[in-house]
Design an enzyme around this catalytic site. Structure first.
Site, PDB file in Angstrom:
ATOM      1  N   GLY A 169      -1.187  -6.200   4.856  1.00  0.00           N
ATOM      2  CA  GLY A 169      -1.882  -5.939   6.401  1.00  0.00           C
ATOM      3  C   GLY A 169      -3.316  -5.598   6.029  1.00  0.00           C
ATOM      4  N   GLY A 170      -3.768  -4.427   6.190  1.00  0.00           N
ATOM      5  CA  GLY A 170      -5.187  -4.032   6.089  1.00  0.00           C
ATOM      6  C   GLY A 170      -6.155  -4.863   5.572  1.00  0.00           C
ATOM      7  CD  GLU A 202       3.070  -2.522  12.143  1.00  0.00           C
ATOM      8  OE1 GLU A 202       2.549  -3.822  12.428  1.00  0.00           O
ATOM      9  OE2 GLU A 202       2.555  -2.122  11.014  1.00  0.00           O
ATOM     10  CB  SER A 205      -0.762   0.567   0.940  1.00  0.00           C
ATOM     11  OG  SER A 205      -0.645   1.414   2.040  1.00  0.00           O
ATOM     12  CG  ASN A 224       1.210  -9.022   9.785  1.00  0.00           C
ATOM     13  OD1 ASN A 224       0.718  -9.451  10.608  1.00  0.00           O
ATOM     14  ND2 ASN A 224       2.409  -7.975   9.707  1.00  0.00           N
ATOM     15  CD1 TRP A 225      -4.797 -11.624   8.914  1.00  0.00           C
ATOM     16  CD2 TRP A 225      -5.733 -12.867  10.649  1.00  0.00           C
ATOM     17  NE1 TRP A 225      -5.711 -12.454   8.418  1.00  0.00           N
ATOM     18  CE2 TRP A 225      -6.034 -13.252   9.455  1.00  0.00           C
ATOM     19  CE3 TRP A 225      -6.086 -13.461  11.744  1.00  0.00           C
ATOM     20  CZ2 TRP A 225      -7.103 -14.417   9.339  1.00  0.00           C
ATOM     21  CZ3 TRP A 225      -6.977 -14.472  11.567  1.00  0.00           C
ATOM     22  CH2 TRP A 225      -7.426 -14.739  10.617  1.00  0.00           C
ATOM     23  CE  LYS A 226       0.541  -4.626   9.603  1.00  0.00           C
ATOM     24  NZ  LYS A 226       1.104  -3.333   9.324  1.00  0.00           N
ATOM     25  CD  GLU A 235       5.793  -5.411   5.046  1.00  0.00           C
ATOM     26  OE1 GLU A 235       4.635  -6.044   4.986  1.00  0.00           O
ATOM     27  OE2 GLU A 235       5.849  -5.256   6.222  1.00  0.00           O
ATOM     28  CG  HIS A 240       6.194  -5.999  10.536  1.00  0.00           C
ATOM     29  ND1 HIS A 240       5.760  -5.090  10.769  1.00  0.00           N
ATOM     30  CD2 HIS A 240       5.397  -6.353   9.446  1.00  0.00           C
ATOM     31  CE1 HIS A 240       4.927  -4.601  10.003  1.00  0.00           C
ATOM     32  NE2 HIS A 240       4.572  -5.376   9.020  1.00  0.00           N
ATOM     33  N   GLY A 277       0.370   0.858   6.040  1.00  0.00           N
ATOM     34  CA  GLY A 277      -0.894   1.346   6.760  1.00  0.00           C
ATOM     35  C   GLY A 277      -1.331   2.755   6.335  1.00  0.00           C
TER      36      GLY A 277
HETATM   37  P1  13P Z   1      -0.650  -2.635   5.024  1.00  0.00           P
HETATM   38  O1  13P Z   1      -0.974  -3.492   3.880  1.00  0.00           O
HETATM   39  O2  13P Z   1      -1.956  -2.461   6.156  1.00  0.00           O
HETATM   40  O3  13P Z   1      -0.161  -1.414   4.567  1.00  0.00           O
HETATM   41  O4  13P Z   1       0.400  -3.311   6.134  1.00  0.00           O
HETATM   42  C1  13P Z   1       1.511  -3.855   5.497  1.00  0.00           C
HETATM   43  C2  13P Z   1       2.301  -4.694   6.356  1.00  0.00           C
HETATM   44  O5  13P Z   1       2.814  -4.191   7.268  1.00  0.00           O
HETATM   45  C3  13P Z   1       2.274  -6.359   6.171  1.00  0.00           C
HETATM   46  O6  13P Z   1       3.074  -6.731   6.963  1.00  0.00           O
END
Ligand code: 13P
Length: 255
Positions: free
Chosen positions: A234-235, A97, A213, A9-11, A167, A95, A173
């Site tokens: 994510g990251g 967020e 993470s 997930n590149w956000k 999640e 998600h 994050g």
């Molecule tokens: P991180 O891997 O950066 O913690 O993000 C997880 C995430 O929100 C994937 O959708």
């Protein structure tokens, strides 16, 4: 049998140019990898170039959100048929967020899941508790409510087509991953809830990803848990080498 699935997930990251460089690297490395599903979810605007690079590869393209109506006076929204037209196969729904920053509720998540399914897109439905809920021993209550309301009204045939991503919000994050035991406990809870609602045969086919993470160093231990079928990253999905390492360290596990 459940096939593992690792999704990035590149956000809100990566320009078209950065996106092309990243997926070109992934495509070349994973050219022969067939034992698990790999997905990247770029921002909407990068989907066409990413799709071009990944055409006829074993990496699928996902979107990060969608709207439940097909078309109309809904300024700023993107619908399932439009994503379908771009060659999108998966779509992240609910998600944390979006829930926290953009007012997404279990009810809107439910409408989005139905819209995705109508157009043959695979929804990746996110659930997860915030730190306060975990510390107040409310994790299972929160997860049950999110599952019950977000997945309301789905038939057994429909539920088989979705992916659930657990999640924990406190792990997103933050660099603070749930321990494999903490994650497994919730995945098992979700699976048992699915068994209760849809019977064993259906529940055993549904893939449940862990997100929060995920790194090359912790993926193998997470994937070794019986109810963890993949990861939503994510990251660490923004750099080719870490995402490649995550996929490598998780591959080949069929459950
Ligand atoms: P991180 O891997 O950066 O913690 O993000 C997880 C995430 O929100 C994937 O959708």
């Amino acid at each position: 049998m459940r096939r593992s699935i690792i999704a990035g997930n590149w956000k809100l990251n990566n320009t078209e140019k950065e996106a092309v460089a990243l997926v070109t690297a992934l495509r070349n490395v994973f050219i022969d990898l067939t034992e698990l599903d790999i997905v990247v979810c770029p921002v909407f605007t990068a989907i066409p170039v990413v799709h071009d690079v990944l055409f006829e590869s074993n990496i699928a393209v996902g979107a990060q959100d969608l709207y439940w109506e097909d078309s109309g006076a809904f300024t700023g929204e993107v619908s399932a048929p439009l994503l379908k037209e771009l060659g999108v196969k998966y779509v992240i729904v609910g998600h944390s967020e979006r829930r926290q920053l953009f007012g997404e509720t279990n009810q809107t998540v439910n409408k989005k899941i139905c819209a995705a399914l109508r157009y043959g897109l695979t929804p990746i439905v996110c659930v997860g508790e915030v730190l306060q809920e975990r510390e107040g021993n409310k994790t299972f209550d929160t997860i049950e409510t999110q599952c019950k309301e977000s997945l309301a009204g789905l038939t057994a045939e429909e539920i088989k087509k979705i992916i659930i991503a657990y999640e924990p919000v406190w792990a997103i994050g933050t660099g603070k991953t749930a321990t494999p035991q903490q994650a497994q406990e919730v995945h098992q809870f979700i699976r048992r809830w699915l068994v209760k609602m849809y019977q064993d045969k259906v529940a055993m086919t549904i893939r449940i990803q862990y997100g929060g993470s995920v790194k090359p160093e912790n993926i193998a231990e997470l994937m070794a848990q019986p109810d963890i079928d993949g990861a939503l990253v994510g990251g660490a999905s923004l750099k080719a080498d870490t995402f490649i390492q995550i996929v490598r360290n998780s591959s080949g596990i069929l459950k």
